[in-house]
Design an enzyme around this catalytic site. Structure first.
Site, mmCIF file in Angstrom:
data_model
loop_
_atom_site.group_PDB
_atom_site.id
_atom_site.type_symbol
_atom_site.label_atom_id
_atom_site.label_comp_id
_atom_site.label_asym_id
_atom_site.label_seq_id
_atom_site.Cartn_x
_atom_site.Cartn_y
_atom_site.Cartn_z
ATOM 1 N N HIS A 1 -11.468 4.885 1.812
ATOM 2 C CA HIS A 1 -11.816 4.645 3.423
ATOM 3 C C HIS A 1 -12.096 5.311 3.926
ATOM 4 C CE1 HIS A 1 -8.716 1.432 2.581
ATOM 5 N NE2 HIS A 1 -8.297 1.782 2.011
ATOM 6 N N ASP B 1 0.275 0.212 1.897
ATOM 7 C CA ASP B 1 -0.695 -0.933 1.381
ATOM 8 C C ASP B 1 0.636 -2.047 0.789
ATOM 9 O OD1 ASP B 1 -3.182 -0.807 1.787
ATOM 10 O OD2 ASP B 1 -3.993 -0.115 0.505
ATOM 11 N N GLU C 1 0.304 0.248 -5.870
ATOM 12 C CA GLU C 1 0.284 0.176 -4.217
ATOM 13 C C GLU C 1 0.637 -1.242 -3.736
ATOM 14 O OE1 GLU C 1 -2.600 2.186 -1.926
ATOM 15 O OE2 GLU C 1 -4.188 2.093 -3.767
#
Length: 254
Positions: free
Chosen positions: A37, A162, A137
């Site tokens: 990210h 997540d 996640e």
């Protein structure tokens, strides 16, 4: 990497200078460069690893799922380990381990790389010293966690944000959800039983401390973006507080 006081910081700005400052601040035990990210690419990652050279801090890199070549490349660049994101199955864990470890444990190839030439005996020692942690996640990942841990991963890092998103309760207290607590306790229990490292991230200091008390080894609580913003806000608040308390200086009569 010692887990006695393993507080870590994620770096998403793609700034090697920010990484260098954090690595030399003495406040963190490990740093994770975010290539999933984060704003930086491989070149920024390499520069950040160089900037942290000479420190005792453990340098990890989060890599996106399905990019085994990138996992091998950041290890070649000098990362101590990888966090492989969004691992839901044993097959994905297998792919991650193949990329992270040299034969016979994996299929990582030997190249003319930074790690190999700057660390004497690197290839021979890499199998025992490389961290390959899978990020679980999602509910699917937790349903398959036993099978995932049948691969030679070195640990599990829970992607708490997540996971909460998948449950439709992002922003809620994760420790107030019985299902989430069960998964977290399962992670710690399985890792302890198998001699693996457990990790998790929470920017909330109280939640982070509770997760440490639960038994997690690696606690990620810092984020370079948030540290910059919170520092700016704190500076402004202190300035405004001081400004209201200061009496304007009087001029001395001439």
């Amino acid at each position: 990497m010692s887990t006695d006081s393993a507080l870590g910081c994620f770096c998403a700005l793609g700034s090697p200078l920010a990484v260098e400052l954090l690595a030399r601040s003495g406040e963190f035990d490990w740093i994770c460069l975010d290539l999933q990210h984060g704003m930086g690419g491989f070149d920024a990652c390499l520069a950040a690893l160089q900037a942290a050279s000479g420190t005792d801090i453990t340098m990890l890199v989060r890599v996106p799922p399905g990019e085994p070549a990138l996992a091998s490349r950041v290890l070649d660049a000098g990362a101590d380990g990888v966090l492989v994101a969004n691992v839901d199955s044993r097959e994905q864990a297998h792919t991650a381990c193949q990329a992270a470890f040299y034969p016979p444990l994996g299929t990582r190839s030997v190249g003319a790389t930074r790690a190999r030439f700057l660390r004497p005996g690197y290839v021979a020692a890499a199998t025992s010293s490389t961290h390959c942690m899978v990020m679980v996640e999602s509910p699917v990942g937790f349903a398959n966690i036993d099978a995932i841990l049948d691969e030679p991963v070195t640990g599990v890092f829970v992607g708490l944000a997540d996971l909460m998103m998948a449950l439709g309760c992002l922003g809620a207290d994760p420790l107030a959800d019985n299902q989430v607590r069960d998964w977290l306790e399962l992670t710690v229990r399985l890792c302890e039983a198998r001699g693996l490292t457990s990790g998790i991230f929470s920017e909330n200091p109280r939640t982070a401390a509770s997760l440490r008390a639960m038994g997690f080894d690696l606690i990620g609580s810092g984020l370079d973006v948030s540290l910059l913003l919170s520092g700016a806000r704190a500076q402004r608040a202190e300035y405004e507080k001081a400004r209201t308390a200061v009496t304007p200086p009087k001029r001395t009569p001439e």
